[in-house]
Motif scaffolding. Structure first.
Motif, PDB file in Angstrom:
ATOM      1  N   LYS A   5      -5.618  -5.463  14.736  1.00 29.33           N
ATOM      2  CA  LYS A   5      -5.079  -6.769  14.344  1.00 29.33           C
ATOM      3  C   LYS A   5      -3.673  -6.616  13.758  1.00 29.33           C
ATOM      4  N   TRP A   6      -3.476  -5.596  12.923  1.00 30.17           N
ATOM      5  CA  TRP A   6      -2.143  -5.372  12.347  1.00 30.17           C
ATOM      6  C   TRP A   6      -1.162  -4.970  13.450  1.00 30.17           C
ATOM      7  N   LEU A   7      -1.601  -4.077  14.317  1.00 28.36           N
ATOM      8  CA  LEU A   7      -0.725  -3.611  15.392  1.00 28.36           C
ATOM      9  C   LEU A   7      -0.297  -4.764  16.302  1.00 28.36           C
ATOM     10  N   GLU A   8      -1.228  -5.628  16.659  1.00 29.89           N
ATOM     11  CA  GLU A   8      -0.883  -6.769  17.508  1.00 29.89           C
ATOM     12  C   GLU A   8       0.045  -7.738  16.788  1.00 29.89           C
ATOM     13  N   SER A   9      -0.218  -7.981  15.525  1.00 25.59           N
ATOM     14  CA  SER A   9       0.624  -8.937  14.787  1.00 25.59           C
ATOM     15  C   SER A   9       2.032  -8.386  14.569  1.00 25.59           C
ATOM     16  N   ILE A  10       2.157  -7.096  14.336  1.00 26.15           N
ATOM     17  CA  ILE A  10       3.478  -6.512  14.077  1.00 26.15           C
ATOM     18  C   ILE A  10       4.304  -6.479  15.361  1.00 26.15           C
ATOM     19  N   LYS A  11       3.635  -6.370  16.506  1.00 26.69           N
ATOM     20  CA  LYS A  11       4.342  -6.392  17.801  1.00 26.69           C
ATOM     21  C   LYS A  11       5.034  -7.731  18.036  1.00 26.69           C
ATOM     22  N   GLN A  12       4.499  -8.779  17.461  1.00 31.02           N
ATOM     23  CA  GLN A  12       5.079 -10.111  17.651  1.00 31.02           C
ATOM     24  C   GLN A  12       6.449 -10.244  16.987  1.00 31.02           C
ATOM     25  N   HIS A  13       6.817  -9.266  16.172  1.00 30.66           N
ATOM     26  CA  HIS A  13       8.095  -9.328  15.463  1.00 30.66           C
ATOM     27  C   HIS A  13       9.197  -8.519  16.157  1.00 30.66           C
ATOM     28  N   GLY A  14       8.941  -8.138  17.409  1.00 32.81           N
ATOM     29  CA  GLY A  14       9.970  -7.479  18.211  1.00 32.81           C
ATOM     30  C   GLY A  14      10.509  -6.205  17.574  1.00 32.81           C
ATOM     31  N   TYR A  15      11.849  -6.068  17.598  1.00 33.71           N
ATOM     32  CA  TYR A  15      12.467  -4.846  17.085  1.00 33.71           C
ATOM     33  C   TYR A  15      12.176  -4.645  15.590  1.00 33.71           C
ATOM     34  N   LYS A  16      12.061  -5.738  14.831  1.00 27.30           N
ATOM     35  CA  LYS A  16      11.763  -5.607  13.394  1.00 27.30           C
ATOM     36  C   LYS A  16      10.350  -5.056  13.198  1.00 27.30           C
ATOM     37  N   GLY A  17       9.417  -5.497  14.031  1.00 31.84           N
ATOM     38  CA  GLY A  17       8.057  -4.965  13.975  1.00 31.84           C
ATOM     39  C   GLY A  17       8.026  -3.484  14.331  1.00 31.84           C
TER      40      GLY A  17
ATOM     41  N   GLU B 139      -8.585  10.021   0.001  1.00 26.71           N
ATOM     42  CA  GLU B 139      -9.449   8.881   0.326  1.00 26.71           C
ATOM     43  C   GLU B 139      -8.629   7.598   0.448  1.00 26.71           C
ATOM     44  N   GLU B 140      -7.689   7.376  -0.471  1.00 24.93           N
ATOM     45  CA  GLU B 140      -6.829   6.187  -0.410  1.00 24.93           C
ATOM     46  C   GLU B 140      -5.962   6.215   0.839  1.00 24.93           C
ATOM     47  N   SER B 141      -5.443   7.378   1.183  1.00 24.72           N
ATOM     48  CA  SER B 141      -4.610   7.499   2.382  1.00 24.72           C
ATOM     49  C   SER B 141      -5.407   7.153   3.638  1.00 24.72           C
ATOM     50  N   LEU B 142      -6.605   7.671   3.737  1.00 25.58           N
ATOM     51  CA  LEU B 142      -7.440   7.380   4.901  1.00 25.58           C
ATOM     52  C   LEU B 142      -7.865   5.916   4.929  1.00 25.58           C
ATOM     53  N   ARG B 143      -8.090   5.320   3.757  1.00 28.14           N
ATOM     54  CA  ARG B 143      -8.441   3.901   3.679  1.00 28.14           C
ATOM     55  C   ARG B 143      -7.298   3.046   4.230  1.00 28.14           C
ATOM     56  N   VAL B 144      -6.078   3.333   3.789  1.00 29.40           N
ATOM     57  CA  VAL B 144      -4.912   2.575   4.261  1.00 29.40           C
ATOM     58  C   VAL B 144      -4.677   2.837   5.742  1.00 29.40           C
ATOM     59  N   TYR B 145      -4.848   4.062   6.163  1.00 27.40           N
ATOM     60  CA  TYR B 145      -4.672   4.417   7.574  1.00 27.40           C
ATOM     61  C   TYR B 145      -5.618   3.599   8.447  1.00 27.40           C
ATOM     62  N   ARG B 146      -6.889   3.554   8.048  1.00 29.03           N
ATOM     63  CA  ARG B 146      -7.895   2.811   8.828  1.00 29.03           C
ATOM     64  C   ARG B 146      -7.667   1.296   8.779  1.00 29.03           C
ATOM     65  N   THR B 147      -7.413   0.782   7.583  1.00 22.68           N
ATOM     66  CA  THR B 147      -7.358  -0.677   7.429  1.00 22.68           C
ATOM     67  C   THR B 147      -6.042  -1.295   7.868  1.00 22.68           C
ATOM     68  N   ARG B 148      -4.975  -0.500   7.953  1.00 19.55           N
ATOM     69  CA  ARG B 148      -3.703  -1.074   8.385  1.00 19.55           C
ATOM     70  C   ARG B 148      -3.072  -0.306   9.536  1.00 19.55           C
ATOM     71  N   VAL B 149      -2.790   0.952   9.354  1.00 21.13           N
ATOM     72  CA  VAL B 149      -1.974   1.707  10.316  1.00 21.13           C
ATOM     73  C   VAL B 149      -2.577   1.706  11.720  1.00 21.13           C
TER      74      VAL B 149
ATOM     75  N   ASP C 160       0.843  -1.186   0.000  1.00 21.01           N
ATOM     76  CA  ASP C 160       0.000   0.000   0.000  1.00 21.01           C
ATOM     77  C   ASP C 160       0.885   1.245   0.000  1.00 21.01           C
ATOM     78  N   ILE C 161       0.272   2.407  -0.035  1.00 16.25           N
ATOM     79  CA  ILE C 161       1.036   3.641  -0.211  1.00 16.25           C
ATOM     80  C   ILE C 161       1.878   4.033   0.997  1.00 16.25           C
ATOM     81  N   PHE C 162       1.679   3.362   2.141  1.00 19.42           N
ATOM     82  CA  PHE C 162       2.502   3.631   3.316  1.00 19.42           C
ATOM     83  C   PHE C 162       3.486   2.489   3.584  1.00 19.42           C
ATOM     84  N   ASP C 163       3.762   1.685   2.557  1.00 25.21           N
ATOM     85  CA  ASP C 163       4.709   0.573   2.666  1.00 25.21           C
ATOM     86  C   ASP C 163       6.124   0.943   2.233  1.00 25.21           C
TER      87      ASP C 163
END
Length: 134
Positions: A100-112, A86-96, A40-43
């Motif tokens: 679920k994304w925040l919890e899963s990314i925390k599992q990757h420690g310093y890389k997350g 609109e695309e920025s807000l969509r990505v912000y809401r659905t990922r940033v 996505d555009i924030f990747d």
């Protein structure tokens, strides 16, 4: 490198910054199309450097607001075009800010943590170049 023109006659390119500047100053719409949803555009900083940078450059040269759009052709039978905000807000809401994304990314420690920090950097970069956040 963006201000050079290439042709069969001049494969090394010739300086065409004046012409490029003139052409960009008359652009009214900047669109980026993406044919997959793998990223996505924030990747990546590529999105704000090129699409956001184009929007900022056109605005600086023309003195006018530029319409920015994001084309999503990941499903060729149902392509979508969204305003870049609109695309920025969509990505912000659905990922940033998606728990679920925040919890899963925390599992990757310093890389997350590094991935989260990079996402924030890319969000700020896109906002600085294209004014995408409210």
């Amino acid at each position: 490198w963006g201000g050079y023109a290439y042709s069969k006659k001049d494969p090394e390119g010739v300086d065409a910054r004046t012409e490029f500047t003139h052409r960009l100053s008359s652009v009214e719409v900047a669109i980026h199309n993406q044919d997959d949803r793998e990223h996505d555009i924030f990747d990546s900083d590529d999105y704000f450097q090129f699409h956001g940078g184009m929007i900022a450059t056109i605005k600086a040269l023309s003195g006018k607001d530029v319409k920015g759009y994001f084309g999503d052709s990941s499903n060729p039978s149902a392509p979508k075009v969204r305003d870049i905000k609109e695309e920025s807000l969509r990505v912000y809401r659905t990922r940033v800010v998606n728990p679920k994304w925040l919890e899963s990314i925390k599992q990757h420690g310093y890389k997350g943590a590094s991935e989260m920090a990079a996402t924030v950097d890319y969000l700020f970069g896109f906002d600085a170049t294209a004014g995408v956040m409210k």
